[in-house]
Design a protein around this motif. Sequence first.
Motif, PDB file in Angstrom:
ATOM      1  N   UNK A   1       2.710  -4.174   3.386  1.00  0.00           N
ATOM      2  CA  UNK A   1       3.891  -3.317   3.390  1.00  0.00           C
ATOM      3  C   UNK A   1       3.424  -1.933   2.982  1.00  0.00           C
ATOM      4  N   UNK A   2       3.596  -0.955   3.848  1.00  0.00           N
ATOM      5  CA  UNK A   2       3.073   0.386   3.579  1.00  0.00           C
ATOM      6  C   UNK A   2       4.187   1.412   3.610  1.00  0.00           C
ATOM      7  N   UNK A   3       4.003   2.445   2.823  1.00  0.00           N
ATOM      8  CA  UNK A   3       5.012   3.488   2.732  1.00  0.00           C
ATOM      9  C   UNK A   3       4.425   4.673   1.993  1.00  0.00           C
ATOM     10  N   UNK A   4       5.102   5.811   2.100  1.00  0.00           N
ATOM     11  CA  UNK A   4       4.683   6.977   1.329  1.00  0.00           C
ATOM     12  C   UNK A   4       5.397   7.037  -0.011  1.00  0.00           C
ATOM     13  N   UNK A   5       6.590   6.474  -0.087  1.00  0.00           N
ATOM     14  CA  UNK A   5       7.407   6.690  -1.287  1.00  0.00           C
ATOM     15  C   UNK A   5       8.097   5.428  -1.787  1.00  0.00           C
TER      16      UNK A   5
ATOM     17  N   UNK B   1       5.191  -0.742   8.379  1.00  0.00           N
ATOM     18  CA  UNK B   1       4.945   0.660   8.022  1.00  0.00           C
ATOM     19  C   UNK B   1       6.271   1.390   7.809  1.00  0.00           C
ATOM     20  N   UNK B   2       6.195   2.494   7.078  1.00  0.00           N
ATOM     21  CA  UNK B   2       7.381   3.315   6.764  1.00  0.00           C
ATOM     22  C   UNK B   2       8.492   2.460   6.156  1.00  0.00           C
ATOM     23  N   UNK B   3       8.103   1.513   5.318  1.00  0.00           N
ATOM     24  CA  UNK B   3       9.092   0.581   4.758  1.00  0.00           C
ATOM     25  C   UNK B   3      10.087   1.285   3.843  1.00  0.00           C
ATOM     26  N   UNK B   4       9.725   2.477   3.350  1.00  0.00           N
ATOM     27  CA  UNK B   4      10.642   3.181   2.452  1.00  0.00           C
ATOM     28  C   UNK B   4      11.928   3.597   3.160  1.00  0.00           C
ATOM     29  N   UNK B   5      11.902   3.676   4.505  1.00  0.00           N
ATOM     30  CA  UNK B   5      13.124   4.041   5.224  1.00  0.00           C
ATOM     31  C   UNK B   5      14.184   2.956   5.112  1.00  0.00           C
TER      32      UNK B   5
ATOM     33  N   UNK C   1       0.851  -1.197   0.000  1.00  0.00           N
ATOM     34  CA  UNK C   1       0.000   0.000   0.000  1.00  0.00           C
ATOM     35  C   UNK C   1       0.882   1.239   0.000  1.00  0.00           C
ATOM     36  N   UNK C   2       0.829   1.995  -1.085  1.00  0.00           N
ATOM     37  CA  UNK C   2       1.558   3.256  -1.173  1.00  0.00           C
ATOM     38  C   UNK C   2       0.587   4.353  -0.746  1.00  0.00           C
ATOM     39  N   UNK C   3       0.728   4.794   0.476  1.00  0.00           N
ATOM     40  CA  UNK C   3      -0.155   5.831   1.001  1.00  0.00           C
ATOM     41  C   UNK C   3       0.597   7.137   1.081  1.00  0.00           C
ATOM     42  N   UNK C   4       0.248   8.074   0.216  1.00  0.00           N
ATOM     43  CA  UNK C   4       0.974   9.334   0.169  1.00  0.00           C
ATOM     44  C   UNK C   4       0.827  10.095   1.484  1.00  0.00           C
ATOM     45  N   UNK C   5       1.707  11.070   1.671  1.00  0.00           N
ATOM     46  CA  UNK C   5       1.705  11.868   2.899  1.00  0.00           C
ATOM     47  C   UNK C   5       0.310  12.433   3.166  1.00  0.00           C
TER      48      UNK C   5
END
Length: 701
Positions: free
Chosen positions: A155-159, A124-128, A25-29
Amino acid sequence: MATLPILQHEEKIIETVNQNHVVVIIGETGSGKSTQLSQILHRHGYSNSGKIAVTQPRRVAAVSVARRVSQELGVHLGEEVGYAIRFEDRTSHNTHIKYLTDGVLLRESLADPELNDYSVIILDEAHERSLNTDILMGLMKRLVKVRSSDFKVLITSATLDGNKVSKFFTDCPVLTIPGKLYPVEILYSKERPSSYLESSLKTALDIHARQPEGDILIFMTGQDDIEKLVSKLEDKVRALEEGSCMDAIILPLHGSLPPELQVRVFSPPPPNCRRIIVATNIAETSLTVDGVVYVIDSGYVKQRQYNPSAGMYSLDVVQISKVQANQRAGRAGRTRPGKCYRLYPSRVYDVELLDATVPEIQRSSLAGCVLYLKSLDLPDIDILKFDFLDPPSSESLQDALKQLYLIDAIDGNGAITSIGRKMAELPLEPSLSRTLMEANNYGCISEALSVAAMLSAETALLSAPGRSKTERKRKNPVTNLPDGSGLGDHIQLLQIYECWDQTDYDIGWCKDNGLQVRGMLFVRDVRKQLSQIMQKIAKGPLDIRANGKGEEFRKGYRNLRKALCTGYANQLAERKMHHNGYRILGFQAQVVQVHPSSVLKADELGKFPDYVVYHELIATPRPYMRNVCSVEMRWVVPIINKLKTLDVYKLSGGVEHVEEETERNLPDLPKKDAEVAASSDDRESRIQAARERFLARKGKK
């Protein structure tokens, strides 16, 4: 609440999760993914068959998001909604939604590799791309194959690069949730400033004096820069002519800030007042501060890099990635249209910035990671072939195997030992875990527990608010210490705790000696928890009483140093013959120095001890050993001998062996140690001997 974008996609999310084991899930800011996704799954019954776990890369985020969700659901924090971070667990048997750091979930999987307590794992915040998150992704890929269909992974992240992760999880579906973002105007500098701190100061004051109301968020690289900028901003704002503009509250925000000071950032300012928040990259995604309209992006971040060939960490200020730049800019568009002031030209963004941040797994020591994976003892996991999203270098894995071999966590064939299994149960880095194991054998477990606890919270201990870095460095935090502090920093840390223990943990004593009260209370809690874990490992009571005085006290110091020598066998250094520079055993690295803040004492000739053990090797910008303690040569000799016979390819299961590798792994020892090891002059004969051993092994096959 109903305006959060993710809630408008609730049915689609549930439909996709119902039909798939893994969903990206790509959840934008501003989409509400961190707070709402767990509640959506809870509403649809996913917590009936097990807990819903939501991992966060940072402790601060796990606590703050859990607090927010418990408030939204109207429940007490620690009951239906709770959190678990290292050394702090606020959950109960009633907990349905559990926020926890990725490291805590890894530790739980040691006791239960299939994580049967959980029905859903949300990374969450997997992009980090934290080290632990990357390991978890590999484990989740395995787990969805071995567990029944009721187990779900999100797996969720903004970016995050959703397609890359989807491919990793066998082409799982990717959902994109638009964010609740207002337009953000990007303003670039014409040229790169000579000082991003001074440029940030000037830009913030210009915004404060000329722009309409709205809070300002400034991204800096670390605590020291934040403290300097906060101090300068306070002076400048105080000097502004009264009535010329609105008031301002200047607030710092970084990971080592006590929670009671972090909470101030989330309180709205009084009327006709602007907040100016000076933060690290913790405010990029982990924490959201409502009301921010103006963002000042310095373009830099402080990043730890590990060099496996030198065994050294460097703490470097590096340029951010495009992903980070976009995340920072997005913080300005949460409340209304905003502005992002980038303190660098547009060509820097277009040409110089990397597209994404280098994953932590490719810039960290992997000793703890490898020990964890080996301790799982799962037949279908091969450490050197473990399925990582972005694999680390073979050099990093070999370095980790070498570290673990030297501290007896794995044997000569790379198999985990009984000591290694016990070490993995402790929530500490392998070197400290091994120290506790050995201290228990030497009868100095009380001292070792105190040192381990102090090292776990050391950054928060000596940084009392209101004092500059220079003042903190100049003032010895504790006076009238017992004899023996010249032996090194580990002993000093022990003595600080012993002194506090003798005051019956008096808070006033901490304040009088410049120690953070909350930091010391945290140390006491950590020591208690480590003691309980050690008692379980040892399967019996431990002698954890505070030590007495005199000879018994000094003997405790000596045994502690012996235990440290065993635990930090990969972090030993030998003083050079004619000066106080040190060479790290086992590495052909440059000369390193004792950190200026160390309490290690020189002898009457001005020389430091011949051998020392160190907690960390950092290069900022020169290579320094931090937290140094003297050790005796007789304790070092067995480790030197072990280094001489170390075959890193055998540890990893390989059979190839070349003389260059032999040469790299064998340390140079001075002539004064000729009775225990060969001198540096006969390197050729040692290489020849290694070559002959290799040929002999090869001939037997």
